[in-house]
Design a protein around this motif. Structure first.
Motif, mmCIF file in Angstrom:
data_model
loop_
_atom_site.group_PDB
_atom_site.id
_atom_site.type_symbol
_atom_site.label_atom_id
_atom_site.label_comp_id
_atom_site.label_asym_id
_atom_site.label_seq_id
_atom_site.Cartn_x
_atom_site.Cartn_y
_atom_site.Cartn_z
ATOM 1 N N ASN A 193 -15.657 -3.655 -3.540
ATOM 2 C CA ASN A 193 -14.614 -2.632 -3.520
ATOM 3 C C ASN A 193 -13.268 -3.172 -3.048
ATOM 4 O O ASN A 193 -12.337 -2.408 -2.825
ATOM 5 C CB ASN A 193 -15.035 -1.468 -2.608
ATOM 6 C CG ASN A 193 -16.311 -0.801 -3.104
ATOM 7 O OD1 ASN A 193 -16.456 -0.546 -4.296
ATOM 8 N ND2 ASN A 193 -17.236 -0.546 -2.194
ATOM 9 N N ARG A 194 -13.178 -4.503 -2.898
ATOM 10 C CA ARG A 194 -11.916 -5.068 -2.424
ATOM 11 C C ARG A 194 -10.835 -4.900 -3.485
ATOM 12 O O ARG A 194 -11.137 -4.897 -4.687
ATOM 13 C CB ARG A 194 -12.093 -6.547 -2.090
ATOM 14 C CG ARG A 194 -12.354 -7.432 -3.294
ATOM 15 C CD ARG A 194 -12.799 -8.837 -2.868
ATOM 16 N NE ARG A 194 -12.936 -9.750 -3.993
ATOM 17 C CZ ARG A 194 -13.967 -9.756 -4.826
ATOM 18 N NH1 ARG A 194 -14.938 -8.874 -4.664
ATOM 19 N NH2 ARG A 194 -14.014 -10.626 -5.819
ATOM 20 N N PRO A 195 -9.574 -4.772 -3.051
ATOM 21 C CA PRO A 195 -8.481 -4.635 -4.039
ATOM 22 C C PRO A 195 -8.241 -5.951 -4.752
ATOM 23 O O PRO A 195 -8.615 -7.022 -4.255
ATOM 24 C CB PRO A 195 -7.281 -4.249 -3.161
ATOM 25 C CG PRO A 195 -7.611 -4.831 -1.810
ATOM 26 C CD PRO A 195 -9.101 -4.697 -1.669
ATOM 27 N N PRO A 196 -7.620 -5.921 -5.921
ATOM 28 C CA PRO A 196 -7.344 -7.165 -6.653
ATOM 29 C C PRO A 196 -6.301 -7.990 -5.918
ATOM 30 O O PRO A 196 -5.490 -7.453 -5.160
ATOM 31 C CB PRO A 196 -6.806 -6.663 -7.999
ATOM 32 C CG PRO A 196 -6.231 -5.323 -7.695
ATOM 33 C CD PRO A 196 -7.135 -4.736 -6.625
ATOM 34 N N PRO A 197 -6.296 -9.311 -6.108
ATOM 35 C CA PRO A 197 -5.274 -10.152 -5.458
ATOM 36 C C PRO A 197 -3.891 -9.812 -5.998
ATOM 37 O O PRO A 197 -3.735 -9.418 -7.154
ATOM 38 C CB PRO A 197 -5.697 -11.576 -5.827
ATOM 39 C CG PRO A 197 -6.530 -11.419 -7.059
ATOM 40 C CD PRO A 197 -7.223 -10.098 -6.934
ATOM 41 N N THR A 198 -2.899 -9.970 -5.146
ATOM 42 C CA THR A 198 -1.532 -9.609 -5.533
ATOM 43 C C THR A 198 -0.575 -10.784 -5.508
ATOM 44 O O THR A 198 0.597 -10.621 -5.831
ATOM 45 C CB THR A 198 -0.980 -8.527 -4.583
ATOM 46 O OG1 THR A 198 -1.014 -9.034 -3.238
ATOM 47 C CG2 THR A 198 -1.811 -7.252 -4.666
ATOM 48 N N ASP A 199 -1.061 -11.961 -5.125
ATOM 49 C CA ASP A 199 -0.144 -13.090 -4.964
ATOM 50 C C ASP A 199 -0.095 -13.998 -6.184
ATOM 51 O O ASP A 199 0.577 -15.023 -6.185
ATOM 52 C CB ASP A 199 -0.509 -13.918 -3.727
ATOM 53 C CG ASP A 199 -1.895 -14.542 -3.832
ATOM 54 O OD1 ASP A 199 -2.594 -14.263 -4.830
ATOM 55 O OD2 ASP A 199 -2.271 -15.308 -2.927
ATOM 56 N N GLY A 200 -0.807 -13.642 -7.252
ATOM 57 C CA GLY A 200 -0.776 -14.464 -8.454
ATOM 58 C C GLY A 200 -1.542 -15.755 -8.346
ATOM 59 O O GLY A 200 -1.425 -16.640 -9.195
ATOM 60 N N ASN A 201 -2.360 -15.897 -7.311
ATOM 61 C CA ASN A 201 -3.106 -17.134 -7.101
ATOM 62 C C ASN A 201 -4.383 -17.115 -7.932
ATOM 63 O O ASN A 201 -5.402 -16.556 -7.522
ATOM 64 C CB ASN A 201 -3.426 -17.297 -5.613
ATOM 65 C CG ASN A 201 -4.212 -18.574 -5.333
ATOM 66 O OD1 ASN A 201 -4.293 -19.463 -6.172
ATOM 67 N ND2 ASN A 201 -4.772 -18.667 -4.144
#
Length: 343
Positions: free
Chosen positions: A94-102
């Motif tokens: 249930n973790r949110p998607p990454p947001t740093d583009g890594n």
């Protein structure tokens, strides 16, 4: 609480004692006979890994501090082992998607192999691989031209990056793995550890030594006791010629391919590698980078190649298998060109 802290302190001192004992044992083992070929040369054959927690360049705050204490090394190794164990924990669905583009975050620990050990050579725990200059830094020449050899290659041919596969980078073409953060190929020379696939297989005969890197399964063939090819003959991993100096294999490489650069080097780079076997389990690997255009002086680094457990093998690294990135990039460029003509 006092008892728990006391037990932790006891365990820590026991671990430190084991480290010190292993350092003494390593020195004793290296004084014994090492594996040798029928002709008496050190037998380097096998599968080796150069994964380590020791950085190439020394953290600036350490200045010319070349060595750390055994306790400091233990702390670093324990931290690396703890991070590795923690990363094996199941992911939260249930973790949110990454947001740093890594995009590298897509790799979990199963695929990574950075190593958890600190480089230890001749009883010293090193703060960096670079030992010369004394500050542990690459001596870049101020104002030296940026050695972006791929752009130079394109300029020579008057083509942009998306004209065809020949203008794409060597990594995109799956010719060699190329780390653009450091501008270096793990196949070398120099042979540097990366985030995974840090294994090398050495095969040795009387006249040749072959080193195959796990990443991209690149095989470098070193001719022993020969002469270098003419300067206009370029090879992807350079032209490597080796010789034995006592029990140390010394390899000199030049004639790098014009599309390559290693740590800011240019076409005149010459790399001298030394492989000194200290036991059946360890090879001390050092290299010296000499390029008067890029550096104010030659610089030297050292690390250790550790033998992999008996029975382990290297499987083929099939970079192109199921990889549609380059065809997709080129197809996109052709579509863009068609759209430009249409409008």
């Amino acid at each position: 609480m006092l008892t728990i802290n006391k037990n932790k302190s006891i365990r820590r001192h026991q671990q430190l004692l084991v480290l010190l004992m292993l350092a003494g044992l390593s020195a004793a083992v290296s004084a014994q006979d090492i594996p040798r070929t029928a002709s008496g040369q050190p037998d380097l054959q096998g599968i080796w890994s150069n994964g380590t927690q020791t950085p190439l360049q020394r953290p600036a705050r350490l200045g010319e501090q070349r060595v750390m204490s055994a306790e400091e090394a233990l702390t670093l190794q324990q931290s690396a082992q703890q991070r590795e164990q923690q990363s094996f924990a199941p992911s939260d669905p249930n973790r949110p998607p990454p947001t740093d583009g890594n995009t590298a975050a897509a790799y979990n620990t199963f695929w990574l192999d950075r190593g958890t050990q600190v480089v230890q050579i001749d009883g010293e725990y090193r703060t960096s691989m670079i030992i010369d200059p004394p500050d542990g830094q690459i001596p870049f020449r101020e104002g030296a031209p940026e050695q972006n050899l791929m752009e130079h290659w394109r300029d020579l041919h008057g083509d942009d990056a998306f004209l065809g596969p020949e203008m794409a980078t060597i990594g995109e073409r799956c010719l060699l793995f190329y780390d653009f953060r450091t501008s270096n190929s793990s196949a070398g020379p120099p042979m540097m550890p990366i985030i995974y696939n840090n294994n090398y297989q050495i095969v040795q005969t009387e006249n040749y030594v072959m080193i195959m890197a796990e990443m991209m399964h690149d095989a470098r063939i070193i001719r022993l006791h020969g002469a270098h090819l003419p300067p206009d003959v370029h090879k992807w991993m350079g032209d490597s010629v080796g010789r034995w100096e006592g029990d140390t294999l010394v390899v000199t490489t030049r004639n790098m391919h014009p599309q390559q650069s290693h740590y800011g080097s240019g076409p005149g780079l010459e790399v001298t590698e030394r492989l000194r076997m200290v036991s059946a389990e360890e090879i001390v690997y050092s290299f010296t980078m000499n390029d008067p255009v890029a550096y104010t002086q030659p610089w030297t680094a050292e690390m250790v190649l550790h033998a992999r457990p008996a029975g382990e093998r290297i499987y083929e690294y099939a970079c192109h298998e199921g990889n549609y990135a380059l065809p997709g990039i080129l197809a996109g460029k052709r579509r863009q060109e068609q759209d430009e003509v249409a409008f």
